[in-house]
Every structure is written in structure tokens, then in C-alpha cells.
Design a protein around this motif. Structure first.
Motif, PDB file in Angstrom:
ATOM      1  N   GLU A 109      -2.745  -2.074  71.382  1.00 12.53           N
ATOM      2  CA  GLU A 109      -2.843  -3.121  70.346  1.00 12.53           C
ATOM      3  C   GLU A 109      -1.460  -3.435  69.784  1.00 12.53           C
ATOM      4  OE1 GLU A 109      -4.699  -3.434  65.885  1.00 12.53           O
ATOM      5  OE2 GLU A 109      -5.931  -2.480  67.456  1.00 12.53           O
ATOM      6  N   ALA A 110      -1.209  -4.731  69.513  1.00 13.68           N
ATOM      7  CA  ALA A 110       0.073  -5.136  68.934  1.00 13.68           C
ATOM      8  C   ALA A 110      -0.112  -6.384  68.091  1.00 13.68           C
ATOM      9  CB  ALA A 110       1.096  -5.394  70.036  1.00 13.68           C
ATOM     10  N   GLU A 111       0.687  -6.491  67.035  1.00 14.44           N
ATOM     11  CA  GLU A 111       0.707  -7.695  66.225  1.00 14.44           C
ATOM     12  C   GLU A 111       1.745  -8.661  66.800  1.00 14.44           C
ATOM     13  OE1 GLU A 111      -1.264  -8.449  63.762  1.00 14.44           O
ATOM     14  OE2 GLU A 111      -2.325  -6.521  63.768  1.00 14.44           O
ATOM     15  N   PHE A 112       1.484  -9.951  66.577  1.00 12.52           N
ATOM     16  CA  PHE A 112       2.414 -10.936  67.135  1.00 12.52           C
ATOM     17  C   PHE A 112       2.446 -12.173  66.253  1.00 12.52           C
ATOM     18  CE2 PHE A 112       3.254 -14.604  69.972  1.00 12.52           C
ATOM     19  CZ  PHE A 112       4.525 -14.242  70.398  1.00 12.52           C
ATOM     20  N   GLU A 113       3.646 -12.733  66.078  1.00 15.53           N
ATOM     21  CA  GLU A 113       3.812 -13.976  65.339  1.00 15.53           C
ATOM     22  C   GLU A 113       4.615 -14.959  66.195  1.00 15.53           C
ATOM     23  OE1 GLU A 113       5.699 -13.119  61.650  1.00 15.53           O
ATOM     24  OE2 GLU A 113       3.909 -12.292  60.711  1.00 15.53           O
ATOM     25  N   GLY A 114       4.224 -16.212  66.141  1.00 12.75           N
ATOM     26  CA  GLY A 114       4.965 -17.232  66.857  1.00 12.75           C
ATOM     27  C   GLY A 114       4.333 -17.571  68.195  1.00 12.75           C
ATOM     28  N   PRO A 115       4.844 -18.607  68.853  1.00 14.42           N
ATOM     29  CA  PRO A 115       4.294 -19.015  70.149  1.00 14.42           C
ATOM     30  C   PRO A 115       4.609 -17.982  71.225  1.00 14.42           C
ATOM     31  CG  PRO A 115       6.286 -20.243  69.682  1.00 14.42           C
ATOM     32  CD  PRO A 115       5.961 -19.489  68.428  1.00 14.42           C
ATOM     33  N   PHE A 116       3.694 -17.852  72.181  1.00 19.28           N
ATOM     34  CA  PHE A 116       3.871 -16.905  73.288  1.00 19.28           C
ATOM     35  C   PHE A 116       4.128 -17.679  74.574  1.00 19.28           C
ATOM     36  CE2 PHE A 116       2.074 -14.371  76.799  1.00 19.28           C
ATOM     37  CZ  PHE A 116       2.864 -13.246  76.687  1.00 19.28           C
ATOM     38  N   TYR A 117       5.115 -17.227  75.335  1.00 15.71           N
ATOM     39  CA  TYR A 117       5.494 -17.909  76.580  1.00 15.71           C
ATOM     40  C   TYR A 117       5.230 -16.985  77.774  1.00 15.71           C
ATOM     41  CZ  TYR A 117       7.896 -20.931  73.257  1.00 15.71           C
ATOM     42  OH  TYR A 117       8.183 -21.757  72.211  1.00 15.71           O
ATOM     43  N   PRO A 118       4.093 -17.174  78.444  1.00  9.56           N
ATOM     44  CA  PRO A 118       3.728 -16.274  79.555  1.00  9.56           C
ATOM     45  C   PRO A 118       4.776 -16.222  80.664  1.00  9.56           C
ATOM     46  CG  PRO A 118       1.881 -17.657  78.897  1.00  9.56           C
ATOM     47  CD  PRO A 118       3.079 -18.212  78.208  1.00  9.56           C
ATOM     48  N   ASP A 119       5.500 -17.347  80.901  1.00  7.47           N
ATOM     49  CA  ASP A 119       6.477 -17.357  81.980  1.00  7.47           C
ATOM     50  C   ASP A 119       7.738 -16.566  81.638  1.00  7.47           C
ATOM     51  OD1 ASP A 119       7.096 -19.220  80.003  1.00  7.47           O
ATOM     52  OD2 ASP A 119       8.224 -20.486  81.376  1.00  7.47           O
ATOM     53  N   GLN A 120       7.819 -16.074  80.399  1.00 10.94           N
ATOM     54  CA  GLN A 120       8.968 -15.269  79.995  1.00 10.94           C
ATOM     55  C   GLN A 120       8.530 -13.842  79.627  1.00 10.94           C
ATOM     56  OE1 GLN A 120      11.068 -17.341  76.870  1.00 10.94           O
ATOM     57  NE2 GLN A 120      11.366 -19.179  78.113  1.00 10.94           N
ATOM     58  N   GLY A 126       4.578   1.971  61.337  1.00 14.24           N
ATOM     59  CA  GLY A 126       4.057   2.447  62.613  1.00 14.24           C
ATOM     60  C   GLY A 126       3.270   1.407  63.381  1.00 14.24           C
ATOM     61  N   THR A 127       3.203   0.195  62.862  1.00  9.34           N
ATOM     62  CA  THR A 127       2.487  -0.878  63.547  1.00  9.34           C
ATOM     63  C   THR A 127       3.336  -1.440  64.691  1.00  9.34           C
ATOM     64  OG1 THR A 127       1.346  -1.519  61.512  1.00  9.34           O
ATOM     65  CG2 THR A 127       1.418  -3.155  63.285  1.00  9.34           C
ATOM     66  N   ASN A 128       2.710  -1.592  65.836  1.00  9.70           N
ATOM     67  CA  ASN A 128       3.412  -2.166  66.989  1.00  9.70           C
ATOM     68  C   ASN A 128       3.450  -3.691  66.882  1.00  9.70           C
ATOM     69  OD1 ASN A 128       4.077   0.167  68.473  1.00  9.70           O
ATOM     70  ND2 ASN A 128       1.992   0.317  69.267  1.00  9.70           N
ATOM     71  N   TRP A 129       4.642  -4.238  67.102  1.00  7.48           N
ATOM     72  CA  TRP A 129       4.814  -5.690  67.129  1.00  7.48           C
ATOM     73  C   TRP A 129       5.310  -6.105  68.509  1.00  7.48           C
ATOM     74  CZ3 TRP A 129       3.822  -9.293  63.290  1.00  7.48           C
ATOM     75  CH2 TRP A 129       3.437  -8.779  62.057  1.00  7.48           C
ATOM     76  N   LEU A 130       4.727  -7.175  68.995  1.00  9.40           N
ATOM     77  CA  LEU A 130       5.186  -7.747  70.260  1.00  9.40           C
ATOM     78  C   LEU A 130       6.304  -8.722  69.918  1.00  9.40           C
ATOM     79  CD1 LEU A 130       4.704  -7.925  73.343  1.00  9.40           C
ATOM     80  CD2 LEU A 130       3.210  -9.892  72.894  1.00  9.40           C
TER      81      LEU A 130
END
Length: 208
Positions: A27-38, A50-54
Motif C-alpha cells: 500500500e502507498a499514498e500518492f498525490e498528483g498525476p501518474f504516468y504509466p510510461d515513466q 512510516g507511511t509509504n508514498w509513491l
């Protein structure tokens, strides 16, 4: 935004999904647009709780791209090397070796420029060697034009018809087989340039 990721043994992010699964268990937190090709640029980073961020690491992404480009270049170089190695083997093989590798040689075609020494497949299993530089023509078939080609093998025909040799390049050698006036003969002497009728001591008639 909550995401679920898959990590390899080195901790590299290899997959990202919006729901957990056996393939994406972390599990990870994420903010902003995600670009699968990158994807190569993403990594997990823990905050003070201790929270994981992508997060996206541009330096990591550029390094991954450089490594990929280097690997692609290596593979391309190996392909060229293998091609050159194969070509070198085909060019330097003896005629006897070439016959064994006949399926690897190109097929004879009309309108092609051929250099002396080139080996070619033709017809239904035929194999020949070019005797002199020329541009092939539809009516100059390898098995019909002895001034341009010497037939090295015709796997479809164990006992080919006798052809009068025109020089040292196409004389019969010990073990060669031929059909002469309906009978089968095996050559007993190297460099035989005469027919079984003209030089019977150089030929052995096959048993019926």
C-alpha cells in the motif's frame, strides 16, 4: 490517493494498481498525476509517520532510461555480431560443409548480381556455386548454365545425370554419383573429367 504497488528484489516499483492484489500487495499514498510510461522513475518513500508514498524521482528515471538505452544498444550490437558470424561461416565453409548447411543459404533469383564463389539454393532442393561474376537471368538456370554455376548437390536426386565437366571446378571426385545412359555409377577417382564410357576404370557401376 491510495495505490497498491509491486516491488522487485531491489525495491524497484514494477507495477501499480488502484486496488490490492497478490501482484500488487504494498500500500502507498500518492498525490498528483501518474504516468504509466515513466514507471521506472517511481519509488516508495516513507515519511516520518512510516507511511509509504509513491514518488517520482527524475534522476532515477533518467538513470533507468540510460541503462535501457545501453542494453538496447548491446542487444543490437550482438545481433549484428551474430549476423556477421553467420555470414562469415557461410562464406568460409568448404563446399562439403556448405552442402550440409544448404538451408541457411539464400535462394537463387533472377535479376540479382552474384559474385564468384557465392553458394545458392535453387529449384526443389538444388544447391550450386557461382563460377563467375554476373547478373542472373530467368533463362540462365543454375542447373542449365554450367559456365556460370556448378551444381554442388541436388538432395532430391541421388543419381543426377552425367554432365561433362568444363574445367577443374566441376570435375567428379571419388564418391560422386551419376547416371549415365540409364545406369548408375559411383566415381572411384578424384578429378575425373570423363564419362564412365570414356574412362570406365574411374567408375563403378552400381548393382541393380
Amino acid at each position: 490517493m491510495k495505490l497498491f504497488v509491486s516491488l522487485d528484489a531491489d525495491g524497484k516499483v514494477t507495477a501499480v494498481c488502484t486496488r490490492t492484489s497478490t501482484d500488487t500487495p504494498t500500500e502507498a499514498e500518492f498525490e498528483g498525476p501518474f504516468y504509466p510510461d515513466q514507471l521506472d522513475g517511481y519509488k516508495l518513500q516513507a515519511d516520518e509517520t512510516g507511511t509509504n508514498w509513491l514518488v517520482f524521482d527524475i534522476a532515477q528515471y533518467r538513470k533507468a532510461q540510460e541503462q535501457k538505452a545501453a542494453e538496447d544498444a548491446r542487444q543490437a550490437a550482438e545481433t549484428v555480431r551474430d549476423s556477421l558470424t553467420k555470414e562469415a561461416v557461410l562464406l568460409t565453409a568448404t563446399d562439403e560443409q556448405a552442402v550440409e548447411m544448404a538451408p541457411l543459404y539464400p535462394l537463387w533469383q533472377a535479376g540479382e548480381t552474384y559474385k564468384a564463389g557465392r553458394r545458392l539454393r535453387f529449384g526443389d532442393g538444388g544447391f550450386c556455386k557461382v563460377l563467375q561474376d554476373h547478373t542472373s537471368q530467368a533463362d540462365w538456370l543454375p542447373d542449365k548454365t554450367p559456365s556460370l554455376y556448378v551444381v554442388l548437390a541436388d538432395p532430391a536426386k541421388e543419381w543426377p545425370e552425367f554432365r561433362q565437366p568444363t574445367g577443374a571446378h566441376d570435375v567428379y571426385m571419388a564418391g560422386d554419383k551419376t547416371t549415365y545412359k540409364g545406369d548408375h555409377y559411383t566415381c572411384k577417382a578424384d578429378n575425373t573429367a570423363h564419362s564412365p564410357e570414356e574412362l570406365p576404370d574411374a567408375w563403378e557401376k552400381a548393382a541393380e
